[in-house]
Design a protein around this motif. Structure first.
Motif, PDB file in Angstrom:
ATOM      1  N   LEU A  63       0.831  -1.202   0.000  1.00  0.00           N
ATOM      2  CA  LEU A  63       0.000   0.000   0.000  1.00  0.00           C
ATOM      3  C   LEU A  63       0.869   1.258   0.000  1.00  0.00           C
ATOM      4  CD1 LEU A  63      -2.937   1.104   0.302  1.00  0.00           C
ATOM      5  CD2 LEU A  63      -2.569   1.085   2.761  1.00  0.00           C
ATOM      6  N   MET A  64       1.948   1.258   0.795  1.00  0.00           N
ATOM      7  CA  MET A  64       2.804   2.436   0.923  1.00  0.00           C
ATOM      8  C   MET A  64       3.734   2.604  -0.275  1.00  0.00           C
ATOM      9  SD  MET A  64       2.371   4.281   3.738  1.00  0.00           S
ATOM     10  CE  MET A  64       0.636   4.165   3.341  1.00  0.00           C
ATOM     11  N   TYR A  65       4.374   1.485  -0.735  1.00  0.00           N
ATOM     12  CA  TYR A  65       5.472   1.594  -1.708  1.00  0.00           C
ATOM     13  C   TYR A  65       5.143   1.026  -3.085  1.00  0.00           C
ATOM     14  CZ  TYR A  65       7.878   2.751   2.575  1.00  0.00           C
ATOM     15  OH  TYR A  65       8.234   3.350   3.760  1.00  0.00           O
ATOM     16  N   GLY A  66       3.923   0.522  -3.283  1.00  0.00           N
ATOM     17  CA  GLY A  66       3.501   0.087  -4.607  1.00  0.00           C
ATOM     18  C   GLY A  66       3.524  -1.425  -4.797  1.00  0.00           C
ATOM     19  N   PHE A  67       2.797  -1.862  -5.839  1.00  0.00           N
ATOM     20  CA  PHE A  67       2.667  -3.296  -6.106  1.00  0.00           C
ATOM     21  C   PHE A  67       2.376  -3.479  -7.589  1.00  0.00           C
ATOM     22  CE2 PHE A  67      -0.451  -6.797  -6.657  1.00  0.00           C
ATOM     23  CZ  PHE A  67       0.373  -7.852  -6.346  1.00  0.00           C
ATOM     24  N   GLU A  68       3.068  -4.472  -8.184  1.00  0.00           N
ATOM     25  CA  GLU A  68       2.802  -4.799  -9.582  1.00  0.00           C
ATOM     26  C   GLU A  68       2.571  -6.296  -9.682  1.00  0.00           C
ATOM     27  OE1 GLU A  68       4.790  -4.366 -14.026  1.00  0.00           O
ATOM     28  OE2 GLU A  68       5.623  -3.241 -12.341  1.00  0.00           O
ATOM     29  N   GLU A  69       1.452  -6.683 -10.286  1.00  0.00           N
ATOM     30  CA  GLU A  69       1.075  -8.099 -10.380  1.00  0.00           C
ATOM     31  C   GLU A  69       2.025  -8.810 -11.343  1.00  0.00           C
ATOM     32  OE1 GLU A  69      -3.201 -10.398 -10.591  1.00  0.00           O
ATOM     33  OE2 GLU A  69      -2.894  -8.639 -11.829  1.00  0.00           O
ATOM     34  N   GLU A  70       2.644  -9.878 -10.856  1.00  0.00           N
ATOM     35  CA  GLU A  70       3.629 -10.576 -11.690  1.00  0.00           C
ATOM     36  C   GLU A  70       2.947 -11.467 -12.730  1.00  0.00           C
ATOM     37  OE1 GLU A  70       6.275 -12.637  -9.142  1.00  0.00           O
ATOM     38  OE2 GLU A  70       7.030 -10.819  -8.179  1.00  0.00           O
ATOM     39  N   ASP A  71       1.892 -12.142 -12.348  1.00  0.00           N
ATOM     40  CA  ASP A  71       1.215 -13.073 -13.258  1.00  0.00           C
ATOM     41  C   ASP A  71      -0.250 -12.670 -13.390  1.00  0.00           C
ATOM     42  OD1 ASP A  71       0.364 -15.102 -14.781  1.00  0.00           O
ATOM     43  OD2 ASP A  71       0.454 -16.641 -13.207  1.00  0.00           O
ATOM     44  N   PRO A  72      -0.625 -12.025 -14.503  1.00  0.00           N
ATOM     45  CA  PRO A  72      -2.011 -11.564 -14.631  1.00  0.00           C
ATOM     46  C   PRO A  72      -3.052 -12.682 -14.756  1.00  0.00           C
ATOM     47  CG  PRO A  72      -0.686 -10.926 -16.550  1.00  0.00           C
ATOM     48  CD  PRO A  72       0.214 -11.683 -15.631  1.00  0.00           C
ATOM     49  N   LYS A  73      -2.621 -13.949 -14.920  1.00  0.00           N
ATOM     50  CA  LYS A  73      -3.538 -15.099 -15.001  1.00  0.00           C
ATOM     51  C   LYS A  73      -4.620 -14.890 -16.068  1.00  0.00           C
ATOM     52  CE  LYS A  73      -2.862 -16.444 -10.204  1.00  0.00           C
ATOM     53  NZ  LYS A  73      -3.440 -16.566  -8.875  1.00  0.00           N
ATOM     54  N   GLY A  74      -4.158 -14.641 -17.271  1.00  0.00           N
ATOM     55  CA  GLY A  74      -5.089 -14.535 -18.384  1.00  0.00           C
ATOM     56  C   GLY A  74      -5.774 -13.194 -18.512  1.00  0.00           C
ATOM     57  N   LYS A  75      -5.534 -12.279 -17.557  1.00  0.00           N
ATOM     58  CA  LYS A  75      -6.173 -10.961 -17.655  1.00  0.00           C
ATOM     59  C   LYS A  75      -5.465 -10.147 -18.728  1.00  0.00           C
ATOM     60  CE  LYS A  75      -7.304 -10.880 -12.753  1.00  0.00           C
ATOM     61  NZ  LYS A  75      -7.048 -10.212 -11.477  1.00  0.00           N
ATOM     62  N   LYS A  76      -6.212  -9.187 -19.286  1.00  0.00           N
ATOM     63  CA  LYS A  76      -5.627  -8.352 -20.335  1.00  0.00           C
ATOM     64  C   LYS A  76      -4.468  -7.507 -19.793  1.00  0.00           C
ATOM     65  CE  LYS A  76      -9.756  -7.983 -23.208  1.00  0.00           C
ATOM     66  NZ  LYS A  76     -10.794  -7.080 -23.749  1.00  0.00           N
ATOM     67  N   GLU A  77      -4.678  -6.895 -18.612  1.00  0.00           N
ATOM     68  CA  GLU A  77      -3.649  -6.022 -18.049  1.00  0.00           C
ATOM     69  C   GLU A  77      -3.390  -6.418 -16.603  1.00  0.00           C
ATOM     70  OE1 GLU A  77      -4.571  -1.907 -18.406  1.00  0.00           O
ATOM     71  OE2 GLU A  77      -4.803  -1.990 -20.581  1.00  0.00           O
ATOM     72  N   PRO A  78      -2.110  -6.420 -16.171  1.00  0.00           N
ATOM     73  CA  PRO A  78      -1.818  -6.734 -14.772  1.00  0.00           C
ATOM     74  C   PRO A  78      -2.234  -5.561 -13.863  1.00  0.00           C
ATOM     75  CG  PRO A  78       0.184  -6.077 -15.904  1.00  0.00           C
ATOM     76  CD  PRO A  78      -0.895  -6.128 -16.950  1.00  0.00           C
ATOM     77  N   PHE A  79      -2.501  -5.859 -12.586  1.00  0.00           N
ATOM     78  CA  PHE A  79      -2.852  -4.821 -11.624  1.00  0.00           C
ATOM     79  C   PHE A  79      -1.566  -4.116 -11.190  1.00  0.00           C
ATOM     80  CE2 PHE A  79      -3.343  -3.319  -7.241  1.00  0.00           C
ATOM     81  CZ  PHE A  79      -4.453  -2.498  -7.389  1.00  0.00           C
TER      82      PHE A  79
END
Length: 1014
Positions: free
Chosen positions: A367-383
């Protein structure tokens, strides 16, 4: 005739050396402010002190009449055309002044609020040090620490062959570095030499006819000498190009990777052969933190950076995010950042409603320093979420001033990690003299710097000595002047905005002594402010030196030593405000002492401030600050016994402000009010539960605009407006309290917008201020002024002095309580509507003190005051000590930083810090009652305190012995008042709505005051 032409004895004894033969400065018919048409002869070439009760008219005569007329005459020597750009000056209200020299004013106002202005820059010592380092310092590599060596042409070629092997390389010759200009002729000259391209401010451009750049911007210009890929077979071409570049670049060249724009600097002068690091030839701006060529790139030369941390944006972890747990974001709103936070928390099966302390560590870090989804699991764009701290950091770079100001409220200042607070880039910090870089010199105090530079020639080689001889002479001279005025504890890096009024004034005094001018009139405003008695002798000697050069020195001063050391004393009074403005006496100190004026009575010990022999016991509780180590403090443990009047003393620079203002107050402020300012380092604090709040009363202005005044600051004007709104006439007309404000539309005069004055621009003459033609200076429109209370309109109330208002509002307890405290702290002479900009630092502090006194207190408050005696006459200090004693008698604790012996001697507990200033200070030397501290004989304060107590009146002593016993205090009444005071106060608290401010007056006129209160 100059001082050189006169005999030394004449200079010392009668100061006859002068460039002007007129013996007096003659003032006729001065009527500025409260001056009552006074005429005066002031002897020239002497040290003259103007003294008198606060508000009596000293500054009106010295600054607003004599100095203002001197400045106006100087301005009139310019042509009308020049004056149209400079603006004119108003003629002071005086018939004539004769024998006036060129005038220089040295006032209390702090020199600059700019964080880039330091003691080193305003004294010019740092400028001379920059020049010294640029011409004589030796360079060392920041990688290996080895001494830099000069590069030969072959070494440069070998390094390029190795470093840029196989890369597309551009060879450049720097011709302009960090200078302004349009350079049209230079570009034409380069074209004529056959070059087709240049690199301007990092951009490669083709040279065209009549080409030029912005003449008002700083530019870097390099000629493109050659483009090639270095290889063994092209060595001859590379060598020729390098020689060509070094020739055009005056010994310097650049090689740039054409693909990455990475540049490497080469020089025939300085280089580290091990790493290939090369430095520019040093110039004075290499060592300037105000220049892009010397400033640290991370903090931009400020030495500090603003950081957003978890602690600064999350004040309490027990609150949920939706309820404002992340302070800069506030409570939940339907905006993008909250939707992102909600989406992230949902991934961890958490809610915005959960307290922050319940959020797991992993989720909180994301929450403080950020997060990027490594495996979108078939989603168009990662979170992807950048993090709250990164989001807020972006706002710090916003174009909007409001957005930046909003975020800066939640930042914490910390030392720059790149330059460690030295403000300079790393290359600048690796030029050394005697194994010391310029940043280390800046952090030495003036005395340490004087010791370092004393025998520097012995540690330099012959070439360095030849270059440095004149520079060292100038530096030593300026350092000597600062030592002479008692400022040896300051260091060059000290920001000017952290200096007291007295310190900045003495710096300017040291600068003026250095100019060696003759025949000048110097006017100074209380230069002894913030100066310990020990250092007073140095200051008086400096002023006498200025006089002995052949100058006239006029000092507005209350200090006893300064008055007695003067050649001539002018006592203005007899009272303050409308009761002053007259010359009470004028003559030598001895003649003045025999005159029988109020000032003379205090100086000759016929009057004095009484001292309680029986000190307060306190409430038995203490606040203990342990292990304070900020600045020069040496692991200090401070114990403050509560329920007492406590004085913190010590020589200038001993660590008083570091301990109280920079350590203790920020700790208390953070504890009680969640303030952001971080205290200096300390180990721990105990006893905070024994007090319920802290109030600091300093000398900063109560307002920076003429619309601010004592009535608005104390809040009494709100009550007055409510009173007028409750009048039958106002109710019939439907006027609310806002109708009686001169700051908002409605009741004010719209022609002058409530100012009462109109400014008429006179082009090359001074602007003329005339009363508004619509309201005739009354600020309000006719309808508003028709509402009256006891026959007075709201304008009449603002024009009343505090003294008059006390009588006028005697039956309005809510208003009376606030006005009466203004009267009790000695401000009876100011008007309720007096502009805040015309109040002195001491007056502003007393307005603040009166504001706090008028509030209903709990009896568990800690008040911190910084030199409240500034600008106060002996009689006013007596009033002030009564007010402070009343505060303490109600159970509060009062902590004062003070040098004035009259206030120190009436304290219950004295803490002396020292023994010296700067590095030799920072320890508690002695503590206890004033008598106990005086008896220790430790530190400088004890000596002066012992002398002061030996001539003081103890209220329960059998007899006060002085030179003239028949004129001493009447012991019995004083004793009686002191004994009855606590009982009378207690009763008054029960009967009159918490207001206790009539006690000082009761002591003088017991009958009428009691009757009035009843």
């Amino acid at each position: 005739m100059t001082p050189k032409d006169t005999d030394a004895t004449q200079v010392a004894n009668k100061h006859t050396s002068t460039t002007v033969d007129v013996p007096f400065i003659e003032v006729y018919g001065a009527r500025e402010h409260n001056l009552k048409n006074i005429s005066l002869k002031i002897p020239r070439n002497e040290l003259v002190v103007f003294t008198g009760i606060s508000g009596s008219g000293k500054s009106s005569l010295a600054f607003d009449t004599i100095y203002a007329e001197g400045q106006r005459r100087y301005m009139e020597t310019f042509s009308a055309y020049a004056r149209s750009f400079l603006g004119g000056m108003e003629r002071p209200n005086v018939d004539k002044i004769e024998g006036l020299s060129p005038v220089i004013s040295i006032e209390q106002k702090t020199t600059s609020r700019n964080p880039r202005s330091t003691v080193g820059t305003i004294t010019e010592i740092y400028d001379f040090l920059r020049l010294l380092y640029a011409r004589t310092a030796e360079a060392f590599s920041y990688e290996t620490g080895e001494k830099m060596v000069k590069q030969s042409d072959d070494q440069i070629v070998n390094h390029i062959m190795e470093y840029f092997n196989g890369k597309r390389t551009i060879i450049l010759a720097p011709v302009v570095k960090g200078r302004k200009g349009h350079y049209r002729e230079l570009f034409e000259q380069i074209r004529k030499m056959g070059f087709l391209r240049a690199r301007i401010d990092g951009e490669l451009v083709e040279l065209t006819p009549k080409m030029q750049v912005d003449r008002y911007k700083i530019h870097d210009i390099e000629i493109v000498i050659d483009k090639l890929v270095p290889s063994a077979e092209d060595r001859y071409r590379l060598s020729t190009s390098i020689q060509n570049a070094l020739q055009h670049g005056k010994g310097t060249a650049l090689a740039m990777d054409a693909d990455t724009n990475e540049t490497q600097f080469y020089s025939r002068h300085l280089m580290d052969p091990a790493t290939g690091i090369a430095y520019d030839d040093p110039a004075p701006n290499t060592f300037s933190f105000n220049s892009p060529y010397g400033a640290c790139p991370v903090c931009n030369g400020l030495g500090e950076i603003q950081e957003l941390t978890e602690e600064s944006i999350v004040p309490s972890k027990s609150v949920s995010i939706s309820r404002g747990g992340i302070a800069p974001l506030g409570e939940y709103r339907d905006i993008w950042i909250f939707s992102q936070i909600q989406a992230l928390l949902k991934r961890h099966k958490l809610s915005l409603m959960a307290p922050i302390e319940d959020i797991p560590e992993e989720a909180w870090h994301q929450l403080m320093y950020g997060f990027e989804e490594e495996d979108p699991k078939g989603k168009k764009e990662p979170f992807v979420f950048e993090g709250v701290i990164n989001f807020l950091k972006k706002q710090l770079e916003s174009d909007s001033d409001n957005v930046r100001a909003w975020i800066q409220e939640y930042t914490q200042q910390s030392t720059c990690p790149e330059c460690n607070g030295y403000r300079l880039k790393k290359e600048s910090l690796h030029f050394k003299l005697d194994n010391t870089h310029i940043g280390q010199l800046s952090e030495m105090d003036i005395q340490q710097l004087a010791d370092w530079i004393a025998n520097l020639e012995d540690r330099l080689n012959d070439r360095q000595n030849l270059i440095a001889r004149e520079l060292l002479k100038e530096i030593r001279k300026r350092i000597g002047f600062l030592v002479d005025v008692g400022l040896e504890y300051l260091h060059l890096h000290r920001s000017v905005r952290t200096l007291s009024g007295g310190e900045s004034q003495r710096i300017r005094l040291a600068t003026q002594i250095g100019t060696q001018l003759v025949g000048v009139l110097y006017i100074m405003d209380e230069p002894s402010i913030g100066l310990h008695q020990r250092d007073n002798e140095k200051l008086i000697k400096a002023l006498q030196d200025l006089r002995d050069l052949g100058n006239s020195v006029v000092v507005v001063e209350h200090d006893k030593d300064m008055i007695l050391a003067a050649d001539y004393v002018v006592d203005i009074g007899p009272g303050a405000g409308i009761h002053g403005g007259q010359i009470v006496t004028a003559g030598t100190p001895q003649e003045m002492m025999e005159s029988g004026t109020t000032t003379a009575d205090y100086l000759s010990y016929r009057r004095g401030i009484p001292v309680r022999r029986q000190k307060r016991e306190g409430n038995g509780k203490s606040v203990i600050l342990r292990g304070a180590t900020g600045h020069n403090l040496k692991d200090v443990t401070l114990e403050l016994p509560l329920g007492k009047l406590i004085c913190v003393t010590g020589v200038s620079g001993s660590g008083k402000s570091s301990l109280i203002h920079d350590t203790l107050y920020p700790i208390l402020n953070k504890h009680f009010f969640h303030a952001k300012r971080e205290p200096l380092p300390f180990k721990g604090i105990e006893g905070l539960n024994h007090i319920d709040k802290v109030i600091e009363v300093d000398q900063s202005p109560i307002g920076r605009t003429p619309r601010s005044n004592p009535a608005t600051y104390t809040g009494v004007f709100t009550e007055i407006r409510s009173l007028f709104a409750s009048m039958p006439e106002a109710k019939i007309r439907g006027y609310a309290a806002g109708r009686f404000s001169f700051n908002v539309k409605g009741g004010r005069c719209e022609t002058c917008e409530g100012a009462g004055m109109r400014t008429i621009e006179m082009n090359f003459m001074p602007d003329v201020y005339v009363p508004c033609e619509t309201c005739k200076g009354k600020r309000y429109n006719r309808e508003t002024l028709e509402v009256r209370f006891k026959g007075k309109s709201v304008t009449d109330i603002l024009d009343m002095t505090v003294e008059q208002a006390v009588e006028f509002f005697e039956h309005q307890p809510r208003i009376l309580r606030k006005i009466k405290t203004l009267n009790d702290v000695g401000l009876g002479y100011i008007t309720l509507g007096q502009q805040a900009t015309t109040l002195s630092g001491g007056e502003a502090q007393r307005v603040k003190l009166a504001t706090e006194l008028s509030k209903k207190d709990t009896g568990r408050t800690l008040y911190i005051l910084d030199e409240p005696t500034t600008g106060l006459h002996f009689q006013d200090i007596e009033h002030l000590s009564d007010v402070l004693n009343r505060l303490v008698d109600k159970g509060n604790s009062v902590l004062i930083i003070e040098h004035n012996m009259d206030l120190i001697k009436v304290a219950d507990h004295v803490i002396d810090i020292g023994p010296e200033g700067g590095a030799k200070g920072g320890s508690i030397v002695a503590q206890g009652t004033p008598e106990e501290v005086a008896a220790t004989g430790l530190g400088h304060t004890s000596r002066f305190l012992k002398d002061e107590l030996s001539t003081s009146l103890y209220v329960d002593a059998p007899k006060f012995v002085a030179d003239e016993p028949e004129d001493t205090f009447d012991d019995a009444p004083v004793e009686e008042v002191k004994e009855k005071k606590p009982r009378g106060r207690k009763k008054k608290e029960e009967n009159v709505d918490g207001s206790t401010s009539s006690e000082v007056k009761e002591k003088k006129k017991p009958g009428p005051k009691k009757k009035k209160t009843e």
